[in-house]
Design a protein around this motif. Sequence first.
Motif, PDB file in Angstrom:
ATOM      1  N   GLY A 145       0.791  -1.225   0.000  1.00 59.34           N
ATOM      2  CA  GLY A 145       0.000   0.000   0.000  1.00 59.34           C
ATOM      3  C   GLY A 145       0.819   1.268   0.000  1.00 59.34           C
ATOM      4  O   GLY A 145       0.305   2.360   0.222  1.00 59.34           O
ATOM      5  N   GLN A 146       2.125   1.140  -0.268  1.00 63.76           N
ATOM      6  CA  GLN A 146       3.003   2.299  -0.290  1.00 63.76           C
ATOM      7  C   GLN A 146       3.077   2.879  -1.702  1.00 63.76           C
ATOM      8  O   GLN A 146       2.845   2.156  -2.678  1.00 63.76           O
ATOM      9  N   PRO A 147       3.395   4.165  -1.832  1.00 63.52           N
ATOM     10  CA  PRO A 147       3.530   4.757  -3.169  1.00 63.52           C
ATOM     11  C   PRO A 147       4.574   4.027  -3.995  1.00 63.52           C
ATOM     12  O   PRO A 147       5.641   3.665  -3.490  1.00 63.52           O
ATOM     13  N   GLY A 148       4.261   3.756  -5.256  1.00 59.91           N
ATOM     14  CA  GLY A 148       5.213   3.097  -6.128  1.00 59.91           C
ATOM     15  C   GLY A 148       6.506   3.860  -6.216  1.00 59.91           C
ATOM     16  O   GLY A 148       6.517   5.081  -6.318  1.00 59.91           O
ATOM     17  N   GLY A 149       7.622   3.146  -6.151  1.00 59.42           N
ATOM     18  CA  GLY A 149       8.933   3.792  -6.179  1.00 59.42           C
ATOM     19  C   GLY A 149       9.558   3.930  -4.812  1.00 59.42           C
ATOM     20  O   GLY A 149      10.776   4.095  -4.696  1.00 59.42           O
ATOM     21  N   SER A 150       8.754   3.840  -3.773  1.00 61.08           N
ATOM     22  CA  SER A 150       9.296   4.015  -2.423  1.00 61.08           C
ATOM     23  C   SER A 150      10.175   2.850  -1.994  1.00 61.08           C
ATOM     24  O   SER A 150      10.954   2.972  -1.048  1.00 61.08           O
ATOM     25  N   ASN A 151      10.046   1.720  -2.668  1.00 61.98           N
ATOM     26  CA  ASN A 151      10.825   0.539  -2.296  1.00 61.98           C
ATOM     27  C   ASN A 151      11.905   0.205  -3.318  1.00 61.98           C
ATOM     28  O   ASN A 151      12.476  -0.876  -3.285  1.00 61.98           O
ATOM     29  N   LEU A 152      12.194   1.126  -4.232  1.00 63.83           N
ATOM     30  CA  LEU A 152      13.125   0.829  -5.315  1.00 63.83           C
ATOM     31  C   LEU A 152      14.565   1.142  -4.906  1.00 63.83           C
ATOM     32  O   LEU A 152      15.139   2.157  -5.297  1.00 63.83           O
ATOM     33  N   THR A 153      15.138   0.248  -4.133  1.00 68.35           N
ATOM     34  CA  THR A 153      16.539   0.349  -3.751  1.00 68.35           C
ATOM     35  C   THR A 153      17.401  -0.129  -4.924  1.00 68.35           C
ATOM     36  O   THR A 153      16.900  -0.758  -5.859  1.00 68.35           O
ATOM     37  N   PRO A 154      18.704   0.149  -4.894  1.00 65.84           N
ATOM     38  CA  PRO A 154      19.580  -0.368  -5.964  1.00 65.84           C
ATOM     39  C   PRO A 154      19.472  -1.879  -6.141  1.00 65.84           C
ATOM     40  O   PRO A 154      19.490  -2.382  -7.275  1.00 65.84           O
ATOM     41  N   VAL A 182      18.450  -4.027  -9.608  1.00 69.20           N
ATOM     42  CA  VAL A 182      19.254  -5.119 -10.177  1.00 69.20           C
ATOM     43  C   VAL A 182      18.401  -6.379 -10.313  1.00 69.20           C
ATOM     44  O   VAL A 182      18.437  -7.072 -11.341  1.00 69.20           O
ATOM     45  N   HIS A 183      17.626  -6.663  -9.275  1.00 69.14           N
ATOM     46  CA  HIS A 183      16.728  -7.810  -9.309  1.00 69.14           C
ATOM     47  C   HIS A 183      15.715  -7.682 -10.442  1.00 69.14           C
ATOM     48  O   HIS A 183      15.447  -8.653 -11.166  1.00 69.14           O
ATOM     49  N   ALA A 184      15.147  -6.486 -10.616  1.00 65.87           N
ATOM     50  CA  ALA A 184      14.158  -6.266 -11.667  1.00 65.87           C
ATOM     51  C   ALA A 184      14.758  -6.445 -13.055  1.00 65.87           C
ATOM     52  O   ALA A 184      14.117  -7.004 -13.955  1.00 65.87           O
ATOM     53  N   ILE A 185      15.989  -6.004 -13.229  1.00 70.60           N
ATOM     54  CA  ILE A 185      16.658  -6.177 -14.522  1.00 70.60           C
ATOM     55  C   ILE A 185      16.862  -7.659 -14.819  1.00 70.60           C
ATOM     56  O   ILE A 185      16.594  -8.135 -15.934  1.00 70.60           O
ATOM     57  N   ALA A 186      17.336  -8.402 -13.821  1.00 74.42           N
ATOM     58  CA  ALA A 186      17.558  -9.835 -14.006  1.00 74.42           C
ATOM     59  C   ALA A 186      16.240 -10.567 -14.256  1.00 74.42           C
ATOM     60  O   ALA A 186      16.147 -11.432 -15.147  1.00 74.42           O
TER      61      ALA A 186
END
Length: 247
Positions: A50-59, A63-67
Amino acid sequence: MATRSAHQAHIRSEHMFFTGMAVLLLATVFTGFAPTYYLLNQLHGTTGAGQPGGSNLTPLVHVHAIAFSAWMLLFVGQTTLIATGRVNWHRKLGIVGALLAVAMVVLGLMVAVEGSRLGHRPPMVEKYTFLIIPITNALMFGVFVAAGIWARSRAAFHKRFMLLATITLLTPAIVRMHLPVVPAGPIGGFIVNDAFILAAWGWDWLSNGRVHRVLLWGGVAFIASQPLRIWFAQTDLWVSFAKGLIG
């Protein structure tokens, strides 16, 4: 002649099914993560917590998303190469896929632990309980991929192991789709996950007169693991283990 034509038609049907499933899985992942990742700036979605999108996008998440994205694209590419008869390219890219799968298991485990530390979980789900889902999904993905590599010389086994491996990755994307026809959270994700396995069973039955044992027992293992995971996540043993991981 008729037998040969029937065999060729069956092979084409298999190619269409596995390529179609790969495209469908890719579309599911893109749809699920579009509001909070792929199209974040356009859709401004919220995370499963329920958090705003992008608030959890750590480096690490990037990297995980790219893989993760690379695996989905590679899966579509690999099924397409087989469907078009480019077996040598399929084998060469298979080496890349094996290395990528190892990285994905490691990254999946790291992201699961980091997410728990940062409180990223569905509402009303305790963080130690939720942690079991991404961890076991990552491990089951690794097991299915390893089995697929082991069976790479047996096409019928190989392609089904890889399909099962990719299906295990879908839960986070499905949960983020907020489908009204299934419960919110991991339970709903599992239900839709299982629908993909049931669809594969149905196609195998209609096409081959039976469900291939890789799909059957691999699918049964994945489906049966879901209530077992939920039960085990409530035990003192798991909670103690999860606390040790999260710190």
